[in-house]
Design a protein around this motif. Structure first.
Motif, short mmCIF file in Angstrom:
data_model
loop_
_atom_site.label_atom_id
_atom_site.label_comp_id
_atom_site.label_asym_id
_atom_site.label_seq_id
_atom_site.Cartn_x
_atom_site.Cartn_y
_atom_site.Cartn_z
N LEU A 1 31.57 37.04 38.10
CA LEU A 1 31.84 38.13 39.05
C LEU A 1 33.01 38.99 38.59
N ALA A 2 34.03 38.36 38.03
CA ALA A 2 35.18 39.13 37.53
C ALA A 2 34.76 40.01 36.36
N ALA A 3 33.92 39.48 35.47
CA ALA A 3 33.44 40.28 34.34
C ALA A 3 32.56 41.42 34.83
N LEU A 4 31.70 41.14 35.79
CA LEU A 4 30.84 42.17 36.37
C LEU A 4 31.68 43.26 37.03
N ASN A 5 32.73 42.84 37.71
CA ASN A 5 33.63 43.77 38.37
C ASN A 5 34.36 44.65 37.36
N GLN A 6 34.65 44.10 36.22
CA GLN A 6 35.38 44.82 35.18
C GLN A 6 34.52 45.88 34.50
N TRP A 7 33.24 45.54 34.22
CA TRP A 7 32.43 46.40 33.37
C TRP A 7 31.30 47.15 34.08
N VAL A 8 30.80 46.65 35.19
CA VAL A 8 29.62 47.25 35.79
C VAL A 8 29.93 48.00 37.08
N VAL A 9 30.46 47.30 38.03
CA VAL A 9 30.72 47.89 39.34
C VAL A 9 32.08 47.40 39.84
N THR A 10 32.75 48.26 40.58
CA THR A 10 34.06 47.88 41.11
C THR A 10 33.89 47.33 42.52
N VAL A 11 34.34 46.11 42.69
CA VAL A 11 34.28 45.43 43.98
C VAL A 11 35.71 44.98 44.30
N PRO A 12 36.11 45.08 45.52
CA PRO A 12 37.46 44.63 45.87
C PRO A 12 37.64 43.15 45.52
N PRO A 13 38.78 42.79 44.95
CA PRO A 13 39.03 41.38 44.60
C PRO A 13 38.89 40.44 45.79
#
Length: 153
Positions: free
Chosen positions: A27-39
Motif C-alpha cells: 500500500l505504501a508503494a502504491l501510494n508513492q507511485w500510483v495514487v495518493t491516499v492519506p497515510p
C-alpha cells in the motif's frame, strides 16, 4: 475430540502479521507511485487487516479438532469454509512428523498423513507437542497396518 496446542495461535498470528506487513509495504508503494491516499487511510486498512487476522486465528483455533475413530482419522477445521475430513486407516500410506524452525522455537510439531489417491493426498495436523506428534504418528502407523491386514483379500 482433541484440540491443538494453544501455542499454535502464536504461529498463525505471526504468519498473519507477516502478511499484514507485506500489505502495508504494498500500500505504501502504491501510494508513492500510483495514487495518493492519506497515510491515515493506509493505517486504518492495515489495522483492520491485523484485527481481522487475529479474529480469524482465534476462531480457527476454536474449530480445529481431530479424533481417532474406530476406522478413520477424523478432522474438523475451517472458518469461512468448514471442512470435515475422514481418512480411513486402510488408505494411509505413511505418516511423517515435521518440525519447522518456528515450530521448534515454539515447542510444536505437525503430523502429516499421506494417503492413497491423488486428490487431497495428505492431511496435516499442526500444533502438537513433539511427544504427542510422535505418539500420534506411532498410533496411526499401527492402525494403518492393522486395517491393511483386515482389508486383505
Amino acid at each position: 475430540m482433541e484440540s491443538l496446542h494453544p501455542r499454535i495461535r502464536l504461529l498463525w498470528i505471526a504468519r498473519g502479521a507477516l502478511a499484514v506487513v507485506v500489505l502495508a509495504i504494498a500500500l505504501a508503494a502504491l501510494n508513492q507511485w500510483v495514487v495518493t491516499v492519506p497515510p491515515a487511510a493506509i493505517g486504518v486498512v492495515v489495522a483492520l487487516a491485523l484485527v481481522l487476522g487475529i479474529g480469524y486465528v482465534v476462531r480457527l483455533y476454536q474449530v480445529w479438532r481431530f479424533e481417532l475413530q474406530d476406522d478413520a482419522l477424523y478432522l474438523e477445521r475451517g472458518v469461512v469454509t468448514f471442512v470435515e475430513t475422514a481418512v480411513p486407516f486402510v488408505r494411509v500410506q505413511h505418516v511423517d512428523t515435521q518440525f519447522g524452525p518456528i515450530e521448534r522455537v515454539l515447542g510444536l510439531s505437525s503430523v502429516v498423513v499421506y494417503t492413497a489417491g491423488s486428490r487431497n493426498a495428505d492431511v496435516r495436523i499442526p500444533g502438537l507437542t513433539p511427544d504427542r506428534a510422535r505418539s500420534l504418528q506411532d498410533t496411526l502407523r499401527e492402525l494403518a497396518v492393522e486395517s491393511e491386514a483386515e482389508d486383505a483379500v
